[in-house]
Write a protein that holds these residues in place. Structure first.
Motif, PDB file in Angstrom:
ATOM      1  N   VAL A 111      36.142  37.520  49.844  1.00 58.96           N
ATOM      2  CA  VAL A 111      36.961  37.137  48.461  1.00 58.96           C
ATOM      3  C   VAL A 111      37.706  35.796  48.640  1.00 58.96           C
ATOM      4  O   VAL A 111      38.143  35.605  47.369  1.00 58.96           O
ATOM      5  CB  VAL A 111      38.475  37.801  49.833  1.00 58.96           C
ATOM      6  N   GLU A 121      36.318  34.594  45.662  1.00 60.68           N
ATOM      7  CA  GLU A 121      35.626  34.998  44.188  1.00 60.68           C
ATOM      8  C   GLU A 121      37.429  34.810  43.502  1.00 60.68           C
ATOM      9  O   GLU A 121      37.654  34.095  43.018  1.00 60.68           O
ATOM     10  CB  GLU A 121      36.161  36.406  44.598  1.00 60.68           C
ATOM     11  N   SER A 172      38.077  31.887  40.527  1.00 65.93           N
ATOM     12  CA  SER A 172      39.425  32.799  39.497  1.00 65.93           C
ATOM     13  C   SER A 172      40.005  32.494  38.977  1.00 65.93           C
ATOM     14  O   SER A 172      39.966  32.143  37.646  1.00 65.93           O
ATOM     15  CB  SER A 172      39.480  34.274  39.510  1.00 65.93           C
ATOM     16  N   ARG A 223      43.292  47.802  37.331  1.00 62.61           N
ATOM     17  CA  ARG A 223      41.333  46.734  37.966  1.00 62.61           C
ATOM     18  C   ARG A 223      42.312  45.600  38.595  1.00 62.61           C
ATOM     19  O   ARG A 223      42.673  44.355  37.969  1.00 62.61           O
ATOM     20  CB  ARG A 223      40.617  46.250  36.420  1.00 62.61           C
ATOM     21  N   THR A 241      41.148  43.333  40.229  1.00 61.48           N
ATOM     22  CA  THR A 241      41.150  42.142  40.655  1.00 61.48           C
ATOM     23  C   THR A 241      40.959  41.507  39.205  1.00 61.48           C
ATOM     24  O   THR A 241      40.264  40.003  39.904  1.00 61.48           O
ATOM     25  CB  THR A 241      39.229  42.584  40.882  1.00 61.48           C
ATOM     26  N   SER A 251      42.582  38.055  37.400  1.00 59.47           N
ATOM     27  CA  SER A 251      43.838  37.604  37.076  1.00 59.47           C
ATOM     28  C   SER A 251      44.670  37.442  36.446  1.00 59.47           C
ATOM     29  O   SER A 251      44.079  38.388  34.858  1.00 59.47           O
ATOM     30  CB  SER A 251      42.672  36.594  37.507  1.00 59.47           C
TER      31      SER A 251
END
Length: 156
Positions: free
Chosen positions: A62, A65, A69, A136, A138, A140
């Motif tokens: 996590v 990721e 991002s 969504r 996730t 950004s």
């Protein structure tokens, strides 16, 4: 008298059946114990449950990721691919639940009149039937804004 004999026979049969179960093979007990074993185990915080390695790996993933991002800028986002993979196309290609269709200038005109900042806020926070970030979480904020820019550009 016949009834008394039948009852005695049934009692004897049940006793023998129970005794046979008591002398079952060890392998049968192991198989039964495996079938009856719980599918999960409760582990309270602070207890060693054998999942610490998995949780540490998940946390690291996590964090990686999130860092990746942050590094990405809006200019490096492949918005055409993201539009399809993020699921935006499902509603915006078909006008589902009032979503403005991609390429429908009339539907986008009223939204564009409010300004792109309002469109960004609606896309990030959700509006009407559309959940925040199109469902969504996730994505950004930069990716969501790039998707909005992509849909606006496709409209014109």
């Amino acid at each position: 008298m016949i009834a008394k004999g039948m009852i005695s026979g049934l009692v004897a049969l049940s006793v023998l059946t129970g005794a046979a179960g008591a002398f079952a093979e060890e392998g049968e007990h192991d198989a039964m114990a495996e079938r009856l074993a719980p599918v999960g185990k409760l582990c309270l915080q602070g207890q060693e449950c054998g999942t610490a390695v998995l949780l540490a790996a998940a946390d690291a993933s996590v964090e990686e990721e999130a860092a990746a991002s942050e590094v990405d800028s809006a200019s490096s986002i492949d918005t055409a691919a993201l539009y399809t993979s993020a699921g935006c196309a499902v509603c915006h290609a078909n006008g589902i639940a009032g979503a403005p269709k991609l390429g429908d200038s009339a539907a986008w005109a009223a939204r564009l009149a409010k300004g792109t900042d309002a469109l960004y806020a609606s896309a990030i926070n959700g509006i009407g039937a559309m959940p925040a970030k199109g469902g969504r979480p996730t994505l950004s904020d930069e990716e969501v804004m790039a998707l909005v820019d992509y849909m606006i550009a496709e409209d014109q």
